[in-house]
Design a protein around this motif. Structure first.
Motif, short mmCIF file in Angstrom:
data_model
loop_
_atom_site.label_atom_id
_atom_site.label_comp_id
_atom_site.label_asym_id
_atom_site.label_seq_id
_atom_site.Cartn_x
_atom_site.Cartn_y
_atom_site.Cartn_z
N LYS A 98 0.82 -1.20 0.00
CA LYS A 98 0.00 0.00 0.00
C LYS A 98 0.86 1.26 0.00
O LYS A 98 0.58 2.21 -0.73
N ASP A 99 1.92 1.24 0.82
CA ASP A 99 2.80 2.41 0.89
C ASP A 99 3.46 2.69 -0.46
O ASP A 99 3.70 3.85 -0.82
N LEU A 100 3.78 1.63 -1.20
CA LEU A 100 4.41 1.78 -2.51
C LEU A 100 3.39 2.03 -3.62
O LEU A 100 3.76 2.22 -4.78
N ASN A 101 2.10 2.01 -3.25
CA ASN A 101 1.03 2.29 -4.21
C ASN A 101 1.05 1.31 -5.38
O ASN A 101 0.84 1.70 -6.54
N LEU A 102 1.30 0.04 -5.08
CA LEU A 102 1.41 -0.95 -6.14
C LEU A 102 0.09 -1.68 -6.42
O LEU A 102 -0.02 -2.38 -7.43
N LEU A 103 -0.90 -1.52 -5.56
CA LEU A 103 -2.15 -2.25 -5.74
C LEU A 103 -3.13 -1.47 -6.61
O LEU A 103 -3.28 -0.26 -6.46
N ILE A 104 -3.78 -2.19 -7.50
CA ILE A 104 -4.82 -1.60 -8.36
C ILE A 104 -6.02 -2.54 -8.37
O ILE A 104 -5.93 -3.71 -7.99
N ASP A 105 -7.16 -2.00 -8.81
CA ASP A 105 -8.34 -2.85 -9.00
C ASP A 105 -8.04 -3.88 -10.08
O ASP A 105 -7.55 -3.54 -11.17
N GLY A 106 -8.33 -5.13 -9.75
CA GLY A 106 -8.02 -6.21 -10.69
C GLY A 106 -9.14 -6.46 -11.68
O GLY A 106 -10.31 -6.19 -11.41
N GLU A 107 -8.76 -6.98 -12.81
CA GLU A 107 -9.74 -7.38 -13.83
C GLU A 107 -9.11 -8.47 -14.68
O GLU A 107 -7.98 -8.34 -15.14
N VAL A 108 -9.87 -9.54 -14.89
CA VAL A 108 -9.41 -10.64 -15.74
C VAL A 108 -10.50 -10.94 -16.76
O VAL A 108 -11.67 -11.09 -16.41
N SER A 109 -10.10 -11.01 -18.01
CA SER A 109 -11.03 -11.32 -19.09
C SER A 109 -10.73 -12.71 -19.62
O SER A 109 -9.58 -13.02 -19.96
N ILE A 110 -11.76 -13.56 -19.67
CA ILE A 110 -11.59 -14.93 -20.15
C ILE A 110 -12.57 -15.17 -21.30
O ILE A 110 -13.78 -14.99 -21.15
N GLN A 111 -12.01 -15.56 -22.43
CA GLN A 111 -12.82 -15.80 -23.64
C GLN A 111 -12.84 -17.29 -23.92
O GLN A 111 -11.94 -17.84 -24.55
N PRO A 112 -13.88 -18.00 -23.45
CA PRO A 112 -13.94 -19.44 -23.74
C PRO A 112 -14.29 -19.69 -25.20
O PRO A 112 -14.89 -18.85 -25.87
N ASP A 113 -13.90 -20.87 -25.67
CA ASP A 113 -14.20 -21.23 -27.06
C ASP A 113 -15.71 -21.24 -27.28
O ASP A 113 -16.47 -21.80 -26.49
N GLY A 114 -16.14 -20.60 -28.35
CA GLY A 114 -17.55 -20.60 -28.71
C GLY A 114 -18.37 -19.50 -28.08
O GLY A 114 -19.53 -19.31 -28.45
N ALA A 115 -17.80 -18.78 -27.11
CA ALA A 115 -18.56 -17.71 -26.45
C ALA A 115 -18.51 -16.44 -27.29
O ALA A 115 -17.48 -16.11 -27.87
N GLU A 116 -19.64 -15.76 -27.36
CA GLU A 116 -19.69 -14.53 -28.15
C GLU A 116 -18.91 -13.40 -27.49
O GLU A 116 -18.31 -12.58 -28.17
N GLN A 117 -18.93 -13.35 -26.17
CA GLN A 117 -18.25 -12.29 -25.44
C GLN A 117 -17.41 -12.90 -24.32
O GLN A 117 -17.72 -13.97 -23.80
N PRO A 118 -16.34 -12.20 -23.94
CA PRO A 118 -15.53 -12.71 -22.83
C PRO A 118 -16.25 -12.52 -21.49
O PRO A 118 -17.13 -11.67 -21.36
N PHE A 119 -15.86 -13.31 -20.51
CA PHE A 119 -16.36 -13.14 -19.16
C PHE A 119 -15.35 -12.30 -18.39
O PHE A 119 -14.15 -12.60 -18.38
#
Length: 256
Positions: free
Chosen positions: A172-193
């Motif tokens: 926290k002091d080094l300000n290294l943390l950010i809001d996380g986000e992961v995008s996963i695009q499974p085969d056949g899916a129209e949009q990523p999760f």
């Protein structure tokens, strides 16, 4: 992603100090099930566990003023891909975090005017009680060998917890943390999760750190832990695949 603060730690329903006077005839028995884990998607971990945890689970950080490291066992609340509905391990090749292994025991401060910690247990657990089988917790008025081992394990956990808290303060002091986000695009899916609701280390900020800051995290041992966290994020996709194989329908984001 982490639940709101509670009066008792995660998994614990009640706390009772272990006493040779009250629990002289109590025993602890082993079990291959942890029903409290059914439907639990995340569990706290200590920094000492990062190298082992990252082989099996993503390590992320909870959202809030005092974030803690969490190992994800599922990407959605109520989903646990490593333990079944009875709390039994699905695959034996798995590292069970110390937070799980210490239950139903823990060290707790019983009085606010002292820093002294006492060994307590959750009396609602089915592994401690007046059983015919199992290991006795006391030999007369003295703690048994198993109780001494339980105490030692919990003391080590507290020490590791203190180091983990220091690690989080440094992040926290080094300000290294950010809001996380992961995008996963499974085969056949129209949009990523898209999965959100957690925090992670910002690699760009890490790469742009000043020399003196970088030297500090190298010297205090933080850098390997940070990379263990970053490497573990690759397990997100494996966790998603485990959920799909088990028949869970993915949702758009982690529930906070």
């Amino acid at each position: 992603m982490a639940s709101a603060p509670q009066s008792l730690p995660l998994f614990y329903n009640q706390l009772e100090p272990l006493s040779s006077q009250v629990h002289a005839d109590f025993r602890t028995r082993s079990t291959d099930r942890a029903p409290f884990l059914a439907g639990q998607h995340a569990v706290p971990v200590t920094v000492e566990e990062f190298p082992l945890v990252q082989r099996f689970m993503p390590i992320v950080f909870s959202v809030g003023e005092d974030p803690v490291p969490l190992a994800l066992m599922g990407l959605n609340e109520g989903v646990n891909t490593f333990f079944d509905t009875e709390g039994k391990l699905v695959d034996q090749n798995f590292y069970v975090p110390a937070y799980i292994r210490r239950y139903p025991f823990l060290l707790a401060r019983l009085r606010p005017d002292t820093d002294e910690l006492s060994l307590c247990f959750d009396p609602t657990s089915d592994v401690v009680g007046k059983f015919d089988e199992g290991e006795p917790l006391f030999n007369g008025t003295e703690p048994s060998e198993i109780t001494k081992n339980i105490l030692q394990f919990n003391e080590q956990f507290e020490t590791a917890g203190a180091r983990t808290s220091q690690f989080m303060r440094e992040l926290k002091d080094l300000n290294l943390l950010i809001d996380g986000e992961v995008s996963i695009q499974p085969d056949g899916a129209e949009q990523p999760f898209i999965y959100r609701g957690f925090m992670m280390v910002d690699e760009n900020k890490l790469n742009e750190m000043r020399g003196d800051q970088l030297r500090k995290i190298v010297q205090n041992g933080m850098l390997p832990l940070i990379y263990a966290h970053l490497f573990s994020l690759a397990q997100m996709r494996e966790l998603f695949a485990r959920q799909m194989r088990a028949g869970w329908q993915p949702e758009v984001q982690l529930v906070g």
